[in-house]
Design a protein around this motif. Structure first.
Motif, PDB file in Angstrom:
ATOM      1  N   ALA A  67      71.798  71.499  38.775  1.00  0.00           N
ATOM      2  CA  ALA A  67      71.317  72.286  39.895  1.00  0.00           C
ATOM      3  C   ALA A  67      72.417  73.202  40.389  1.00  0.00           C
ATOM      4  N   ASP A  68      72.606  74.304  39.687  1.00  0.00           N
ATOM      5  CA  ASP A  68      73.671  75.230  40.040  1.00  0.00           C
ATOM      6  C   ASP A  68      73.265  76.211  41.115  1.00  0.00           C
ATOM      7  N   ASP A  69      71.941  76.478  41.224  1.00  0.00           N
ATOM      8  CA  ASP A  69      71.456  77.463  42.180  1.00  0.00           C
ATOM      9  C   ASP A  69      70.975  76.772  43.440  1.00  0.00           C
ATOM     10  N   PRO A  70      71.088  77.462  44.585  1.00  0.00           N
ATOM     11  CA  PRO A  70      70.541  76.870  45.808  1.00  0.00           C
ATOM     12  C   PRO A  70      69.017  76.842  45.759  1.00  0.00           C
ATOM     13  N   ALA A  71      68.461  75.844  46.381  1.00  0.00           N
ATOM     14  CA  ALA A  71      66.999  75.720  46.406  1.00  0.00           C
ATOM     15  C   ALA A  71      66.395  76.812  47.280  1.00  0.00           C
ATOM     16  N   PRO A  72      65.179  77.254  46.931  1.00  0.00           N
ATOM     17  CA  PRO A  72      64.479  78.168  47.837  1.00  0.00           C
ATOM     18  C   PRO A  72      64.328  77.518  49.213  1.00  0.00           C
ATOM     19  N   THR A  73      64.072  78.329  50.215  1.00  0.00           N
ATOM     20  CA  THR A  73      63.894  77.821  51.575  1.00  0.00           C
ATOM     21  C   THR A  73      62.590  78.348  52.164  1.00  0.00           C
ATOM     22  N   ASN A  74      62.234  77.745  53.300  1.00  0.00           N
ATOM     23  CA  ASN A  74      61.096  78.225  54.093  1.00  0.00           C
ATOM     24  C   ASN A  74      59.821  78.369  53.249  1.00  0.00           C
ATOM     25  N   VAL A  75      59.472  77.305  52.527  1.00  0.00           N
ATOM     26  CA  VAL A  75      58.219  77.331  51.765  1.00  0.00           C
ATOM     27  C   VAL A  75      57.050  77.188  52.748  1.00  0.00           C
ATOM     28  N   THR A  76      56.161  78.174  52.743  1.00  0.00           N
ATOM     29  CA  THR A  76      55.003  78.166  53.648  1.00  0.00           C
ATOM     30  C   THR A  76      53.717  78.199  52.840  1.00  0.00           C
ATOM     31  N   ILE A  77      52.660  77.692  53.448  1.00  0.00           N
ATOM     32  CA  ILE A  77      51.334  77.732  52.821  1.00  0.00           C
ATOM     33  C   ILE A  77      50.331  78.190  53.869  1.00  0.00           C
ATOM     34  N   ALA A  78      49.344  78.925  53.413  1.00  0.00           N
ATOM     35  CA  ALA A  78      48.261  79.395  54.288  1.00  0.00           C
ATOM     36  C   ALA A  78      47.102  79.825  53.400  1.00  0.00           C
ATOM     37  N   THR A 103      47.893  62.835  50.358  1.00  0.00           N
ATOM     38  CA  THR A 103      48.557  63.946  51.032  1.00  0.00           C
ATOM     39  C   THR A 103      49.445  64.655  50.010  1.00  0.00           C
ATOM     40  N   LYS A 104      49.481  65.984  50.052  1.00  0.00           N
ATOM     41  CA  LYS A 104      50.126  66.741  48.975  1.00  0.00           C
ATOM     42  C   LYS A 104      51.163  67.699  49.532  1.00  0.00           C
ATOM     43  N   GLU A 105      52.004  68.186  48.610  1.00  0.00           N
ATOM     44  CA  GLU A 105      52.983  69.231  48.902  1.00  0.00           C
ATOM     45  C   GLU A 105      53.006  70.189  47.721  1.00  0.00           C
ATOM     46  N   ILE A 106      53.325  71.437  47.991  1.00  0.00           N
ATOM     47  CA  ILE A 106      53.594  72.413  46.936  1.00  0.00           C
ATOM     48  C   ILE A 106      55.094  72.672  46.923  1.00  0.00           C
ATOM     49  N   PRO A 164      47.123  65.796  60.421  1.00  0.00           N
ATOM     50  CA  PRO A 164      46.302  66.601  61.333  1.00  0.00           C
ATOM     51  C   PRO A 164      47.023  67.871  61.768  1.00  0.00           C
ATOM     52  N   GLY A 165      46.266  68.969  61.742  1.00  0.00           N
ATOM     53  CA  GLY A 165      46.857  70.240  62.144  1.00  0.00           C
ATOM     54  C   GLY A 165      47.729  70.877  61.099  1.00  0.00           C
ATOM     55  N   ASP A 166      47.632  70.436  59.840  1.00  0.00           N
ATOM     56  CA  ASP A 166      48.464  71.062  58.808  1.00  0.00           C
ATOM     57  C   ASP A 166      48.021  72.510  58.593  1.00  0.00           C
ATOM     58  N   PRO A 167      48.838  73.324  57.927  1.00  0.00           N
ATOM     59  CA  PRO A 167      48.536  74.760  57.838  1.00  0.00           C
ATOM     60  C   PRO A 167      47.213  75.093  57.154  1.00  0.00           C
ATOM     61  N   LEU A 168      46.652  74.159  56.403  1.00  0.00           N
ATOM     62  CA  LEU A 168      45.397  74.443  55.697  1.00  0.00           C
ATOM     63  C   LEU A 168      44.177  73.812  56.354  1.00  0.00           C
ATOM     64  N   ASP A 169      44.402  73.066  57.430  1.00  0.00           N
ATOM     65  CA  ASP A 169      43.251  72.472  58.114  1.00  0.00           C
ATOM     66  C   ASP A 169      42.344  73.558  58.684  1.00  0.00           C
ATOM     67  N   GLN A 170      41.059  73.324  58.576  1.00  0.00           N
ATOM     68  CA  GLN A 170      40.052  74.242  59.098  1.00  0.00           C
ATOM     69  C   GLN A 170      39.131  73.474  60.038  1.00  0.00           C
ATOM     70  N   PRO A 171      39.433  73.457  61.325  1.00  0.00           N
ATOM     71  CA  PRO A 171      38.573  72.702  62.252  1.00  0.00           C
ATOM     72  C   PRO A 171      37.129  73.177  62.172  1.00  0.00           C
ATOM     73  N   GLY A 172      36.240  72.204  62.104  1.00  0.00           N
ATOM     74  CA  GLY A 172      34.808  72.530  62.058  1.00  0.00           C
ATOM     75  C   GLY A 172      34.364  73.185  60.777  1.00  0.00           C
ATOM     76  N   PRO A 212      55.049  72.269  53.856  1.00  0.00           N
ATOM     77  CA  PRO A 212      54.531  71.220  54.730  1.00  0.00           C
ATOM     78  C   PRO A 212      53.451  70.417  54.007  1.00  0.00           C
ATOM     79  N   ALA A 213      53.389  69.143  54.306  1.00  0.00           N
ATOM     80  CA  ALA A 213      52.368  68.294  53.675  1.00  0.00           C
ATOM     81  C   ALA A 213      50.981  68.717  54.165  1.00  0.00           C
ATOM     82  N   PHE A 214      49.996  68.574  53.298  1.00  0.00           N
ATOM     83  CA  PHE A 214      48.620  68.940  53.644  1.00  0.00           C
ATOM     84  C   PHE A 214      47.662  67.995  52.928  1.00  0.00           C
ATOM     85  N   ASP A 215      46.436  67.928  53.442  1.00  0.00           N
ATOM     86  CA  ASP A 215      45.416  67.097  52.797  1.00  0.00           C
ATOM     87  C   ASP A 215      44.393  67.993  52.117  1.00  0.00           C
TER      88      ASP A 215
END
Length: 428
Positions: free
Chosen positions: A25-36, A105-108, A165-173, A126-129
């Protein structure tokens, strides 16, 4: 810019294809992984990340915290730090996952790397269901008229507890219901309106056998068909005689379908084509229907009616037969006082006239002249009875009869009639 690599075929994904072993692992890991969600269609998950300098990247997904990863795609160094992942891939069950990925529960994850090797640790979103809904459950249904249905259902909750609950992919209703029906005798499936969050529906059933059901769905999956109701249209046919003599009865027959169980069958009548129907008889049937009408004094319309019937999951509709008019003809009987019909020349005999129904009016007395019937007088009657007198004026045999004109009884019409002829013999 990075070239966007194609998503791996579903067959490879289902096989649990993993990444090549990571190199140092010579390179730094990516940061700020977001999902939407990419857009309102909820078909693709949009993933973004940051990195200090442009690097080739590899994307995975995994059960949260698991060491086993599943390859999603590779991106070249000059591609943007973003990717779209088909949502349908994320809840899929994998053959060697060791856990049910539909419930987990999953992660990308995003790492620096190529097909040959990885050169950084993996950063995760972030973890999501990816929990789908439970099937709709039938609560109740009601029937109205000959094809009206109202169905109520429950269900649509997630199949497991939401641990993020409230993960970035949750769709209330987001759970919606699609009411549909299919015809068991064909491959047709018909949607009843658009997907809805409502848990009841009123609709008009078609004139064919169908099975109603509800599909509960959200952005991740569609549950098995639920809230099923078999709907069976009804048909009632009747054979209604058109003529009946008041002194006698009549038989009305019919059939009703479907009748898998003993069901009520009702005979209805009305006094005219514009008046209300009322019940004159009832029975039970498993298909064939028969009513014996007692002597009835008046013309009216009849029809057969079979009420709706329901079991726990099947709606059997009843119906009405086409109406038919049964004309009632008066019955008259005339007889001389002397049983043998003899009368002495110059003397008279009594002729009794009895009528059904017991109406009031005037009968025409007729005589046969050898060629035709001719008028021989009239006779008023009251309450269906009269006594006339006939004088023997000419020796010999003469046939007579009465004609009773059309009348009404209790407001119902009765047709005109003739009595059976009788013979008077005048002797010395």
């Amino acid at each position: 810019m990075k070239r966007i690599a194609a998503v791996l075929p579903a067959a490879l994904l289902a096989a649990g294809l993993t990444a090549p072993a990571a190199a140092a692992a010579d390179d730094p890991a990516p940061t700020n992984v977001t999902i939407a969600w990419k857009d309102s269609t909820l078909k693709d998950v949009h993933v973004t990340w940051d990195e200090a300098t442009p690097q080739p990247n590899v994307l995975y997904y995994r059960a949260a915290g698991s060491s086993k990863r599943y390859l999603l795609k590779y991106l070249a160094a000059d591609a943007p730090n973003e990717a779209d992942i088909a949502a349908v891939l994320l809840p899929r069950q994998l053959a060697d996952a060791g856990t049910d990925m539909r419930l987990a529960t999953k992660e990308i994850g995003v790492a620096v790397g190529t097909r040959e090797a990885e050169t950084s640790p993996m950063a995760v979103s972030p973890a999501f269901d990816t929990l789908g809904p439970t099937p709709a459950k039938l609560e109740s249904f009601t029937m109205s008229g000959t094809n009206g249905m109202q169905v109520k259902w429950s269900g649509g909750a997630l199949v497991a507890a939401d641990e993020t609950p409230g993960d970035p992919l949750d769709q209330p209703g987001a759970v919606r219901f699609q009411p549909r029906y299919y015809a068991p005798d064909s491959s047709r499936t018909v949607d009843l309106g658009q997907p809805t969050e409502a848990k009841q529906l009123s609709f008009t059933a078609p004139a064919e056998r169908i099975t109603f059901y509800v599909s509960a769905t959200n952005e991740w999956s569609t549950a098995a068909a639920g809230a099923q109701v078999a709907v069976r249209p009804g048909e009632v046919k009747a054979t209604i005689p058109t003529w009946m003599i008041a002194h006698y009865g009549a038989t009305i027959k019919g059939t009703a379908t479907p009748t898998p169980y003993l069901r009520p069958a009702i005979l209805q009548a009305r006094n005219s084509s514009t008046s209300a129907w009322y019940v004159v008889g009832s029975t039970e049937t498993t298909g064939d229907i028969e009513f014996q009408l007692e002597p009835f004094f008046g013309t009216r319309q009849y029809r057969l009616a079979v009420p709706n019937y329901a079991t726990a999951d099947t709606a059997y509709f009843g119906g009405y037969s086409a109406p038919g008019t049964l004309m009632v003809q008066q019955f008259g009987y005339a007889s001389p006082l002397e049983y043998d019909g003899h009368v002495v020349l110059g003397q008279s005999t009594i002729i009794y006239l009895n009528l059904y129904p017991p109406v009031n009016g005037t009968a025409a007395f007729q005589r046969w002249n050898g060629k035709t019937w001719v008028g021989a007088g009239s006779l008023p009657f009251k309450n269906g009875h009269a006594e006339g007198r006939l004088r023997g004026t000419t020796l010999g045999r003469v046939a007579y009869r009465y004609y009773i004109p059309a009348n009404t009884y209790n407001g119902l019409p009765v047709a005109a009639a003739y009595t059976k002829q009788f013979v008077i013999t005048t002797i010395r």
